[in-house]
Design a protein around this motif. Structure first.
Motif: not given
Length: 525
Positions: A370-396
């Motif tokens: 979830t780290m962007p290139a050339n990131v400036k440290p800041s508090e955001q909810l970061r999401l990697n849009l390319a991570v494949p969907l999982t068929e067995t999501p885990n609450r943790l």
């Protein structure tokens, strides 16, 4: 003579008011004294602008899109009429996206609401069953405009978009699911919904804020009490083509792509000046940010009390001022003091002991996830849009090797309380320090509440339907009973209480009227 008459009227009015007051107080819920989501002193007094939770995830049933959900107005007690819950016409609600890691919003979706009253001569929210969003029996309605803001300017995506009513009960809103479905709108290639929902956040608030008490240590064996059970929130939900959110307009398939990671946060803003008059509140001046929310529990637990209001008015680009709360967290010290957990070394930002694992989780993003290139440290909810969907999501989430879950974005079912407690205790520290061995308790910590009390839905907006006022009985401990079954005695009792209160109000009003007539007659004599 007139002085004596005024004294008699005053005493009579007081008696009438007391009768009405006692009757009214009999229906005031004990649960209004609960607290959480109320993360800072100033915003605690401004609930309609108070952001409670933010979610960002690749849509499970439409993976070419991304879903963003921002919730506001916490602790809605479902029977809270006659002025039921709504968004605030005087607040701007924003969902912000940073798609290049510079801590500045590149895209903002802005919601602005307008409330209208069809018949101001009745006290009723609805004068009969509401069967559709244009039903004439629905008296107090709310619509909104949705605007997309980028560096190129502002584009109004839609106006007069309807919201559904509050879920009053089976007589007033007999088919609530249908009403809510009518409020899900597709505008161009964007789906939008704004309205009431069951609060999806689940946590043992009573234990957390009672000096981090765990009812059954270490917290992974249940027995927690969900302090949000039975309460509703106001939800803003968007489903946007992923290509609309990325920096290069692509739908990335490689998690390491420079365009794969976005950061999200939600803010609310009010006019700088509000002038109150008789039945009016007029705002003027620039809009001032009063609430900010990205990753969960940051302002509640990471930011110290003296800085909480500052946080709500701050921008991600200025987050260096809060860094010590991340690198030297008070929660880690509490876990060590209360439960003797050997947490990792921690210290102020820039020192050798700083928690670099928490810097990654809360400020920069996790390398290669979830780290962007050339990131400036800041508090955001970061999401990697390319991570494949999982068929067995885990609450943790990531802690359980489910890289599609928190802190890679946040899904509705992610157990962010357990994840956060375990992370602060050192469960993720070995990712950055391979020689570190976490305390055995670190990976077992939790609050004993592992899921929401209501099932989430499989399609947009995914949130569970709000609890209805008639079927809901909130106990003094905050637990809710919302299944609508075996509640006849409770509903009957509630009806009797409300009936008694209404009778008291009527008697008080009649008494006041009689006394007023007598006083006028005395004056005339």
């Amino acid at each position: 003579m007139s002085i004596l008459t005024n004294k008699k009227l005053s005493r009579g009015a007081i008696a009438a008011i007391l009768i009405a007051f006692v009757g009214t107080m009999s229906i005031l819920p004990l649960s209004v004294y609960s607290s959480s989501h109320r993360e800072a002193p100033l915003i605690s007094g401004d609930p309609t602008a108070d952001g409670t939770d933010l979610y960002a995830f690749v849509s499970p049933d439409a993976p070419e899109t991304t879903t963003l959900i921002a919730n506001y107005l916490p602790f809605q007690n479902p029977p809270g009429g006659p002025n039921f819950y709504s968004f605030d016409d005087n607040v701007l609600y924003d969902i912000n996206i940073d798609n290049n890691g510079d801590a500045v919003p590149d895209i903002t979706y802005q919601y602005k609401f307008t409330t209208t009253t069809q018949n101001p001569k009745t006290f009723l929210y609805n004068t009969g069953p509401i069967k559709s969003l244009d039903d004439p029996t629905w008296n107090v309605r709310q619509t909104y405009s949705l605007t997309k803001i980028t560096a190129a300017g502002s584009t109004v995506l839609g106006t007069d978009i309807p919201t559904p009513p509050s879920n009053v009960g089976p007589t007033s809103t007999p088919n609530y699911e249908q009403l809510q479905a009518q409020a899900v709108k597709t505008i161009g290639n964007v789906k939008t919904f704004a309205g009431q929902s069951d609060d999806p956040f689940f946590a043992d608030l009573g234990g957390i804020f009672d000096l981090l008490s765990i009812r059954k240590v270490p917290g992974n064996a249940g027995e927690g009490k969900d302090g949000l059970k039975g309460f509703n929130v106001q939800s803003l939900a968007l489903q946007v083509p992923t290509t609309e959110l990325t920096s290069d307009g692509s739908r990335p398939s490689d998690p390491k792509s420079p365009a794969a990671v976005i950061g999200v946060w939600t803010t609310s803003s009010r006019r700088s000046t509000t002038v109150l008059g008789a039945g009016t509140a007029t705002g003027s001046g620039d809009f001032v940010q009063v609430s900010r929310l990205g990753a969960p529990l940051v302002n509640e637990v990471v930011v110290p009390l003296g800085a909480k209001d500052i946080w709500n008015g701050s921008k991600p680009v200025d987050d260096a001022q809060f860094a010590n709360g991340v690198t030297n967290p008070e929660l880690g010290k509490l876990l060590n003091a209360l439960y003797k957990i050997k947490v990792p070394p921690q210290g102020d930002f820039g020192t050798p002991e700083q928690r670099d694992d928490l810097i990654a989780i809360f400020l920069t993003g996790i390398p290669e996830l979830t780290m962007p290139a050339n990131v400036k440290p800041s508090e955001q909810l970061r999401l990697n849009l390319a991570v494949p969907l999982t068929e067995t999501p885990n609450r943790l989430g990531v802690l359980a090797k489910d890289t599609q879950g928190y802190p890679n974005g946040r899904r509705l079912a992610d157990d962010v309380v357990d994840i956060s407690e375990q992370a602060v205790a050192g469960a993720a520290y070995a990712m950055f320090h391979p020689d570190f061995v976490a305390d055995p308790l670190a990976t077992q910590l939790g609050d004993g509440v592992d899921s929401n009390d209501k099932d989430f839905r499989t399609g947009f907006p995914y949130l569970a339907l709000p609890n209805d006022g008639f079927s809901t009985t909130l106990a003094p401990d905050g637990s809710g009973n919302n299944d609508g079954q075996n509640n006849s005695r409770k509903n009957a009792s509630t009806a009797q209480i409300i009936g008694t209160a209404l009778v008291a109000l009527i008697v008080g009003a009649v008494l006041a009227s009689i006394l007023k007539r007598r006083s006028v007659t005395t004056i005339n004599r």
